[in-house]
Design an enzyme around this catalytic site. Structure first.
Site, short mmCIF file in Angstrom:
data_model
loop_
_atom_site.label_atom_id
_atom_site.label_comp_id
_atom_site.label_asym_id
_atom_site.label_seq_id
_atom_site.Cartn_x
_atom_site.Cartn_y
_atom_site.Cartn_z
N CYS A 1 0.67 -1.49 0.29
CA CYS A 1 0.02 -0.26 -0.06
C CYS A 1 1.14 1.38 0.10
O CYS A 1 2.10 1.49 -0.05
CB CYS A 1 -0.80 -0.03 1.22
SG CYS A 1 -1.49 -1.39 1.18
N GLY B 1 13.61 -12.89 -7.85
CA GLY B 1 14.85 -13.07 -7.48
C GLY B 1 15.80 -12.58 -6.23
O GLY B 1 16.85 -12.58 -6.52
#
Length: 642
Positions: free
Chosen positions: A2, A373
C-alpha cells in the site's frame, strides 16, 4: 502492499479540517500504490492517510487500522505498507502468551499487538517487508519503522509545522508549505547520485527530506525531531553447518523452501518474474510446489542479443509454469520515460527498471502479487566483481609503498592497455577501490559534467561507516556488506518497489528473508566465490530444483540496448531534446553532455552509462524542479481481487 502518509503536527498548530484535506490530497498522489481503498484518520495531533492494495483479509483489515488491549481498545492507529509473512505464527504466540484478541484475520493487527507487548523488540520478530507509522494515542508518540533490508520505502520531513512520513517523496513535497521544511536541492546528493547512479540512503535530492534507513525505527513526538535507532545490522560470520558439505546445501534448500512457502501466503493470485537466471528460476520452481497453475512473466527487446525471453520460456516449460512475455520496442521505451521517472521520485540510472516497468504492467493483467529473485547476489555472493580479491591476492604480499609505486606507474599507460587496470586496482585498498556495484564517472569525467564538482564529496561519505562495522571480515563479506547498504537498497529495491507499485502490483522477494540471511551469512568465502563461478553453495543447493540449462548460466537480468539506441533512433532524438530543453544548466554542464553524445554517436567512445545517468537526472529535474515536463498519470482501474 500500500501507500501510507502520516503527519504529526507541531503542538502550537494542531489538526484543522483544512490540514486533513491537504494530507488527503497529498495521499492521493500515490493512489497507484493502493487503488482498492483510500482512507484517512485524524485526531487533534496527527493525520493518517492511506491507499490500500488488498492482498490478505480483503474484506477486513481496513486502514488506518485501530487496535488496543481490553483496557484501551482504540489506543493504537496503524498505517502499514508491506506484508508480514509469519503473521499467523505471531498471532498465535500473542494469543497464547498475552491473551491478545484480534478483530481481523490480517497481518496489521499482529504488528500492533506485538509492539504493545514487546516494544521495539517486536521488529526483530517480524518476518516480512514493511514500512509503517503507528500512532500511540496514550503516549502521544508516532513510531515509524522499516524492514531489515529496506524492501519498502519511507521518507521523512520535519519543519516548524511538524513531521511527515510517507511511502513516496512526492507526497511530502506536496506538504512542503504545511510542514515548512527546506525544499532546496541537496547538491552533495546530486554529486553522489552522479557517481553511484542512485541517491544513497538516507539522502534524497531535496535537502529537507530524508529516508528512514533500512533496519531502523524512529520515534516522533509532537514538537521534537525524530529519534532514529538502528535495530538490525547484517553481519557475515562464517560458521560450521554440521556434518559435511551436503548439510550446508540441505540447510540452504530448506530455508528457501520455507521462505517461498510463507511468501505465497495471499488471498489473491500469486505469479513470478522469470528473467532466465538461476535466482528467479529457483523462486518460480519452488512456488510451483504451492501453486501448480503458477504464471511466470518475462520481458525482452526488439533487438537481437537483448532478450531473455527464449531462456525464460524454456525454464517455464521445464518447471511446468504458464508463461507470459512482453517485448518492448524503442518507441515504447522512450514514451514511457517521463511517467517512469515520476513514479521513481528520485532518479535511478539503471536502464533495467524500464523493462521491469513494462513486465509489471503486463503481469498486473493476470495477477496481483509476484515473486522475484532480488537479493540472492548480495546474500550468496553473485556478482563477478566479488572475485576481484582473488585476482588481486598477490598484491597483498607487497609492502604498501611498493603497491603505491605500481599504481603511480600505471597512470601514464594508455587507456585500455593490458595490465593498466590491474596495477591501478592492486595499488588500492578495498575501501578505496570498492563502493558498490556502480561507478560510471571518474573524477575527471565528473568535472566535465558537474560545474559544482567538489573533491571532498566522495563515495566514502557513504561507505566509510559501513566498512568500519565490518573490520576483520574477509574481503568478499565486506563487499557484500557494502552492497547491502548501497546498491541493494539504493538501486535494486527502489526499482523493484517503484516499478511494480506504479502498476498496483505487489512484489515479494523470498531471498531477502531474515531466516535466509541467517543461513547465507554463515557461508565461508570459498562457498560463495571461486575462480570459475559465483554463488557456489547456492548453485549446489539448487541442483535438484532448477533446470540444468540455467544452473551455471551467467547473470544477465533484463539487458537493455541503450548503448545502441543512443547512437540512432528515438532514444538519441530524445536525448538531444532533453539536453536542448534542460533548465538544469546550473547543475549540469550541458555543453559537456552534448560532447559526450557526439562522441558516443560517432562510436569514438562508449558513454552510454554516463549519458544515461545525466539524462535521467535532467528528466527528473524537468519533472520535479522546473516543471517543464508534466507526465500524464492516469487513474488506476483494477478489480478489487485477482
Amino acid at each position: 502492499m500500500c501507500g501510507l502518509l502520516a503527519m504529526l503536527t507541531d503542538p502550537s498548530g494542531g489538526v484543522s479540517p483544512a490540514l486533513v484535506d491537504t494530507v488527503s490530497g497529498a495521499s492521493h498522489l500515490m493512489r497507484h500504490r493502493g487503488p482498492d481503498e483510500p482512507g484517512t484518520w485524524s485526531d487533534g495531533e496527527v493525520v493518517l492517510g492511506f491507499n490500500r492494495l488488498s492482498i490478505i483479509d480483503i474484506a477486513h483489515s481496513h486502514q488506518p487500522l485501530r487496535w488496543g488491549p481490553p483496557e484501551a481498545p482504540d489506543r493504537y492507529v496503524l498505517v502499514f505498507n508491506g506484508e508480514i509473512y509469519n503473521y499467523l505464527e505471531l498471532r498465535e504466540v500473542l494469543r497464547s502468551e498475552f491473551g491478545a484478541v484480534f478483530a481481523t484475520d490480517g497481518d496489521g493487527e499482529a504488528i500492533i499487538a506485538a509492539y504493545h507487548h514487546w516494544g521495539t523488540e517486536a521488529l526483530t520478530r517480524l518476518r516480512g517487508m514493511f514500512a509503517f507509522a503507528l500512532w500511540d494515542t496514550v503516549a502521544h508518540e508516532l513510531l515509524c519503522a522499516r524492514d531489515p533490508f529496506g524492501i519498502k520505502p519511507l521518507y521523512m520531513a520535519t519543519g516548524p509545522g511538524g513531521t511527515a512520513v510517507g511511502s513516496e517523496k512526492k507526497c511530502l513535497l506536496d506538504l512542503a508549505e504545511s510542514i515548512g521544511f527546506d525544499a532546496s536541492l541537496d547538491r552533495r546528493a546530486v554529486q553522489h547520485y552522479t557517481v553511484l547512479q542512485y541517491v544513497p540512503e538516507p539522502e534524497t535530492l531535496h535537502t529537507g527530506i530524508r529516508r528512514l534507513e533500512s533496519g531502523s525505527y524512529a520515534r516522533v513526538r509532537p514538537g521534537t525531531p525524530p529519534e532514529v535507532t538502528r535495530y538490525f545490522t547484517p553481519r557475515f560470520d562464517a560458521k560450521p553447518f554440521g556434518n559435511g558439505e551436503q548439510a550446508r546445501y540441505d540447510e540452504i534448500t530448506a530455508v528457501l523452501e520455507d521462505s517461498v512457502a510463507k511468501h505465497m501466503r495471499a488471498d489473491v493470485t500469486v505469479g513470478a518474474f522469470l528473467s532466465g537466471g538461476i535466482d528467479s528460476t529457483a523462486i518460480a520452481a519452488l512456488a510451483m510446489r504451492h501453486n501448480p497453475r503458477l504464471i511466470t512473466f518475462t520481458t525482452g527487446f526488439e533487438r537481437e542479443g537483448f532478450s531473455e525471453v527464449d531462456v525464460a520460456v524454456a525454464s517455464a516449460e521445464a518447471i511446468g509454469a504458464r508463461h507470459v512475455t512482453k517485448v518492448v520496442n524503442q518507441a515504447e521505451f522512450v514514451a514511457a520515460l517521463p511517467e517512469i521517472v515520476w513514479y521513481l521520485d528520485e532518479p535511478v540510472a539503471d536502464p533495467a527498471l524500464v523493462p521491469l516497468y513494462f513486465i509489471a504492467r503486463e503481469a498486473r493483467k493476470h495477477v496481483k502479487v509476484v515473486l522475484s529473485g532480488e537479493g540472492a547476489d548480495e546474500l550468496f555472493g553473485g556478482y563477478t566483481i566479488y572475485r576481484e580479491p582473488l585476482s588481486l591476492k598477490p598484491f597483498e604480499y607487497l609492502p604498501r609503498p611498493v603497491r603505491r609505486s605500481l599504481g603511480r606507474a600505471s597512470r601514464p599507460l594508455p587507456e585500455g592497455m593490458r595490465g593498466k587496470s590491474l596495477l591501478h586496482r592492486g595499488s588500492l585498498t578495498l575501501e578505496e577501490r570498492y563502493y558498490g556495484n556502480a561507478r560510471s564517472f571518474s573524477d575527471a569525467q565528473l568535472r566535465a559534467v558537474l560545474p559544482d564538482f567538489q573533491q571532498e564529496w566522495t563515495h566514502t561519505d557513504v561507505t566509510a561507516p559501513v566498512y568500519a562495522s565490518s573490520s576483520g571480515w574477509d574481503p568478499v563479506a565486506r563487499m557484500q556488506h557494502i552492497d547491502l547498504f548501497t546498491w541493494l537498497r539504493g538501486d535494486i529495491l527502489v526499482k523493484a518497489d517503484k516499478m511494480t507499485m506504479a502498476n498496483s502490483l505487489e512484489l515479494r522477494v523470498p531471498f531477502l528473508d531474515p531466516e535466509v540471511f541467517a543461513v547465507a551469512s554463515r557461508l565461508p568465502a570459498d562457498q560463495k566465490i571461486t575462480r570459475v563461478t559465483t554463488k557456489f553453495a547456492l548453485r549446489k543447493a539448487l541442483e535438484p530444483i532448477v533446470p540444468a540449462h540455467v544452473l551455471n548460466r551467467p547473470k544477465l537480468g533484463f539487458p537493455v540496448p541503450i548503448r545502441h539506441w543512443l547512437r540512432a533512433g528515438e532514444l538519441l532524438d530524445w536525448a538531444h531534446s532533453m539536453v536542448g530543453s534542460s533548465q538544469a544548466g546550473d547543475l549540469v554542464d550541458l555543453a559537456g553532455v552534448r560532447t559526450m553524445l557526439d562522441e558516443h554517436r560517432s562510436g569514438a567512445s562508449d558513454h552510454s552509462r554516463r549519458l544515461w545517468t545525466v539524462l535521467i537526472f535532467m528528466l527528473w529535474h524537468a519533472i520535479f524542479v522546473d516543471g517543464t515536463i508534466s507526465p500524464q498519470i492516469s487513474e488506476p482501474h483494477y478489480p478489487v481481487q485477482l
